[in-house]
Design an enzyme around this catalytic site. Structure first.
Site, PDB file in Angstrom:
ATOM      1  N   ARG A 165       0.809  -1.225   0.000  1.00  0.00           N
ATOM      2  CA  ARG A 165       0.000   0.000   0.000  1.00  0.00           C
ATOM      3  C   ARG A 165       0.843   1.277   0.000  1.00  0.00           C
ATOM      4  O   ARG A 165       0.332   2.360  -0.269  1.00  0.00           O
ATOM      5  CB  ARG A 165      -0.947  -0.015   1.212  1.00  0.00           C
ATOM      6  CG  ARG A 165      -2.104  -0.969   1.040  1.00  0.00           C
ATOM      7  CD  ARG A 165      -2.843  -1.202   2.352  1.00  0.00           C
ATOM      8  NE  ARG A 165      -2.101  -2.104   3.243  1.00  0.00           N
ATOM      9  CZ  ARG A 165      -2.467  -2.387   4.489  1.00  0.00           C
ATOM     10  NH1 ARG A 165      -3.548  -1.837   5.011  1.00  0.00           N
ATOM     11  NH2 ARG A 165      -1.758  -3.211   5.224  1.00  0.00           N
TER      12      ARG A 165
ATOM     13  N   GLY B 249       2.811 -14.578   6.298  1.00  0.00           N
ATOM     14  CA  GLY B 249       2.058 -13.986   7.394  1.00  0.00           C
ATOM     15  C   GLY B 249       2.919 -13.698   8.609  1.00  0.00           C
ATOM     16  O   GLY B 249       4.034 -14.200   8.745  1.00  0.00           O
TER      17      GLY B 249
HETATM   18  C1  UD1 Z   1      -1.286  -6.545  11.914  1.00  0.00           C
HETATM   19  C2  UD1 Z   1      -2.076  -7.452  12.864  1.00  0.00           C
HETATM   20  C3  UD1 Z   1      -3.319  -6.696  13.340  1.00  0.00           C
HETATM   21  C4  UD1 Z   1      -2.893  -5.405  14.002  1.00  0.00           C
HETATM   22  C5  UD1 Z   1      -2.012  -4.573  13.074  1.00  0.00           C
HETATM   23  C6  UD1 Z   1      -1.448  -3.407  13.835  1.00  0.00           C
HETATM   24  C7  UD1 Z   1      -1.667  -9.720  12.058  1.00  0.00           C
HETATM   25  C8  UD1 Z   1      -2.247 -10.891  11.403  1.00  0.00           C
HETATM   26  N1  UD1 Z   1      -2.465  -8.638  12.189  1.00  0.00           N
HETATM   27  O1  UD1 Z   1      -2.114  -6.279  10.811  1.00  0.00           O
HETATM   28  O2  UD1 Z   1      -4.043  -7.483  14.260  1.00  0.00           O
HETATM   29  O3  UD1 Z   1      -4.043  -4.665  14.383  1.00  0.00           O
HETATM   30  O4  UD1 Z   1      -0.914  -5.365  12.592  1.00  0.00           O
HETATM   31  O5  UD1 Z   1      -0.788  -2.536  12.973  1.00  0.00           O
HETATM   32  O6  UD1 Z   1      -0.529  -9.765  12.498  1.00  0.00           O
HETATM   33  N2  UD1 Z   1       5.173  -9.342   8.191  1.00  0.00           N
HETATM   34  C9  UD1 Z   1       6.255 -10.171   7.961  1.00  0.00           C
HETATM   35  N3  UD1 Z   1       6.069 -11.277   7.202  1.00  0.00           N
HETATM   36  C10 UD1 Z   1       4.865 -11.603   6.680  1.00  0.00           C
HETATM   37  C11 UD1 Z   1       3.771 -10.755   6.915  1.00  0.00           C
HETATM   38  C12 UD1 Z   1       3.952  -9.621   7.686  1.00  0.00           C
HETATM   39  O7  UD1 Z   1       7.357  -9.910   8.420  1.00  0.00           O
HETATM   40  O8  UD1 Z   1       4.785 -12.636   6.031  1.00  0.00           O
HETATM   41  C13 UD1 Z   1       5.372  -8.144   9.024  1.00  0.00           C
HETATM   42  C14 UD1 Z   1       5.116  -6.861   8.272  1.00  0.00           C
HETATM   43  O9  UD1 Z   1       6.312  -6.367   7.693  1.00  0.00           O
HETATM   44  C15 UD1 Z   1       4.579  -5.948   9.372  1.00  0.00           C
HETATM   45  C16 UD1 Z   1       3.965  -6.901  10.382  1.00  0.00           C
HETATM   46  O10 UD1 Z   1       4.446  -8.177  10.079  1.00  0.00           O
HETATM   47  O11 UD1 Z   1       5.621  -5.226  10.013  1.00  0.00           O
HETATM   48  C17 UD1 Z   1       2.453  -6.895  10.304  1.00  0.00           C
HETATM   49  O12 UD1 Z   1       2.046  -7.189   8.997  1.00  0.00           O
HETATM   50  P1  UD1 Z   1       0.983  -6.289   8.231  1.00  0.00           P
HETATM   51  O13 UD1 Z   1       0.714  -6.911   6.926  1.00  0.00           O
HETATM   52  O14 UD1 Z   1       1.368  -4.881   8.268  1.00  0.00           O
HETATM   53  O15 UD1 Z   1      -0.287  -6.573   9.183  1.00  0.00           O
HETATM   54  P2  UD1 Z   1      -1.564  -5.689   9.390  1.00  0.00           P
HETATM   55  O16 UD1 Z   1      -2.556  -6.027   8.373  1.00  0.00           O
HETATM   56  O17 UD1 Z   1      -1.165  -4.281   9.552  1.00  0.00           O
HETATM   57 CA    CA Z   2       0.604  -3.062   9.376  1.00  0.00          CA
END
Ligand code: UD1
Ligand code: CA
Length: 507
Positions: A30, A95
């Protein structure tokens, strides 16, 4: 209180947490940017830098950062800002739960409380993390999640509590029913939990959800189902918990961060004329009774001493400003501006500029690798590159230090209390001795001994009557003829030269 027993930020024998895990592998789609999300900067640090800085006082022995998308860039940046931290590669972004599992696999010896934090939480503060860890330890829960009550929970995981207020699970927005979606307490993406329990629960996290991902948030429900107690710690300031998913949110976080910095400065006695147009990095120090005028931007390790006045419209990066100095409409990088120095308006100070006490760099002046002595002045329209100027010396207007021969840079040294004429060129390497003068319009290619007057320009020659002969019929010729007639009429011109007054040093 456990916060007193385990104060974060001290070098107590036992760190507040055993390890810090930062989740930073996500693509950040995004943001619509080629820059990996956690490398976007605000307030003088990247998002990743802010998260690591907030966690640093916890004193963890191990820090692991999960990298994936743009991993070369993130890893290189991490090596710069926290060389001791471990970059752990998550090959596929399956995830946040998968990311946490990959990180904990890379830290097999870690036991006890582990902090797991999203990499896109740039407003987190050390005190909030300390509060979370203290609450976790005090309650003795297996895991505690940082939460916030927000007006606009859209897109965030909801904290589901039972009627007694105990945390039951986190439900992602996309998987929530209407009742759950109405919950306004949200998951900040910051957790502290027992390493062994979290490791074990992560092995059971599936991906049967709307995003087909392994959610870290599922760990809570699994632990509760096992009969463990899970805590939810509400942040004092919900702003701390805000993530950053697109450019609009990044701009909002940047503004919030700046407001916090200015708030801290103003509480410390700094006079900020217009907080809306003043931008100060978190790494900058400004002393009480300094004045920041509108349009001031202070970056990096800039320091501003008491009573200095900066701006309007001034950008200083990694620059030191002394007491009582004035810096007006200037742009400076890696410069040292001494006490009571005057800079600008319209000055450009480049790296290696050192302005001693009470010196002056005036209007349309550029300096680079230049040492300007106490009380010395470069008031107008000049370039001072690779130069040393002694104390009390005055450099005439429109002077160029000719430092570059097309291949190499050379140095010019001007002694103390010298007076150099307007429109001089100092062709480096060259030296001008103490107390020497140079004539206006000189091209100085040879050393000038102390006390000498150097004249290095063509002699003036007047060709009488040239305009009447060569440009007859022009307005210039008419004016010249009229002047000649007036003189022969006996109305000779008056002597308009000043008598007695010494020429001004700074014309
Ligand atoms: C996540 C939380 C949500 C919370 C929000 C707060 C989950 C499933 N959800 O949502 O409950 O309210 O953060 O901001 O965690 N990442 C990885 N590897 C992956 C996927 C993600 O390292 O495979 C990292 C991303 O870089 C990020 C964090 O995990 O820093 C969270 O991922 P993101 O996709 O931003 O989750 P949100 O949808 O924001
Ligand atoms: Ca996030």
């Amino acid at each position: 209180m456990s916060q007193q027993e385990h104060p974060a930020g001290t070098t107590s024998a036992e760190p507040a947490v055993a390890a810090v895990v930062v989740l930073a592998a996500g693509q950040g789609t995004r943001m619509r940017s080629r820059t990996p999300k956690v490398l976007h900067a605000l307030g003088g640090r990247t998002m990743l830098g802010h998260v690591l800085a907030a966690a640093a006082p916890l004193g963890a022995r191990e820090t692991a950062v999960v990298v994936g998308s743009g991993r070369e860039h993130v890893t290189a940046h991490l090596a710069e800002i926290d060389p001791a931290a471990l970059a752990v590669v998550q090959e596929e972004q399956n995830g946040s739960g998968h990311a946490a599992a990959v990180a904990l696999d890379a830290l097999p010896d870690v036991t006890g409380p582990v902090l797991i934090v999203n990499g896109d939480a740039p407003l987190l503060r050390p005190e909030t993390l300390a509060g979370l860890v203290a609450a976790h330890r005090a309650a003795g829960d297996v895991l505690t999640v940082l939460t916030a009550d927000v007006d606009e929970p859209t897109g965030l995981g909801r904290i589901v509590r039972d009627t007694a207020g105990a945390v039951q699970q986190i439900v992602e927005e996309k998987d929530a029913d209407d009742d759950q979606r109405a919950i306004t307490e949200v998951n900040a993406g910051v957790y502290v939990g027992d390493a062994a329990a979290v490791r074990e629960a992560l092995t059971r996290v599936g991906s049967a959800n709307r995003q087909g991902e392994q959610y870290l948030t599922d760990v809570l429900g699994l632990l509760v189902a096992d009969g463990h107690r899970v805590g939810g710690y509400r942040a004092d300031d919900p702003a701390d918990t805000l993530g950053c998913n697109d450019q609009r949110e990044l701009a909002e976080r940047r503004r919030t961060l700046n407001d916090r910095v200015l708030d801290r400065l103003m509480r410390g006695g700094v006079i900020v004329i217009d907080p809306r147009t003043t931008w100060v990095d978190v790494t900058v120090e400004v002393a009480a009774e300094a004045v920041l005028h509108p349009g001031t931007q202070l970056h990096g390790v800039t320091t501003v001493a008491a009573g200095a006045a900066i701006g309007p419209d001034t950008t200083l990066t990694d620059t030191e400003v002394g007491e009582g100095a004035s810096v007006v409409r200037a742009h400076a990088t890696l410069a040292v501006i001494g006490d009571e120095v005057s800079v600008g308006p319209f000055a450009y100070l480049r790296p290696g500029t050192r302005l001693a006490r009470r010196s002056k760099v005036g209007t349309f002046v550029e300096t680079k690798n230049a040492s300007i002595g106490e009380g010395a002045k470069v008031p107008h329209l000049s370039y001072v590159g690779d130069a040393t100027i002694g104390e009390g010396t005055n450099i005439g207007a429109a002077t160029v230090f000719v430092n570059y021969d097309g291949v190499a840079k050379h140095h010019t040294t001007i002694g103390s209390h010298a007076r150099t004429g307007a429109d001089n060129m100092f062709v480096a390497p060259v030296q001008v001795g103490d107390g020497a003068y140079t004539a206006a319009g000189s091209v100085i290619t040879e050393d000038v001994p102390p006390g000498a007057m150097a004249v290095a320009r063509g002699r003036q020659r007047n060709v009488a009557g040239w305009v009447g002969l060569r440009r007859p019929g022009t307005r210039a010729a008419e004016a010249a003829a009229a002047a000649a007639a007036a003189e022969t009429d006996g109305n000779g011109h008056a002597d308009i030269r000043p008598t007695g007054s010494a020429p001004d040093d700074e014309q």
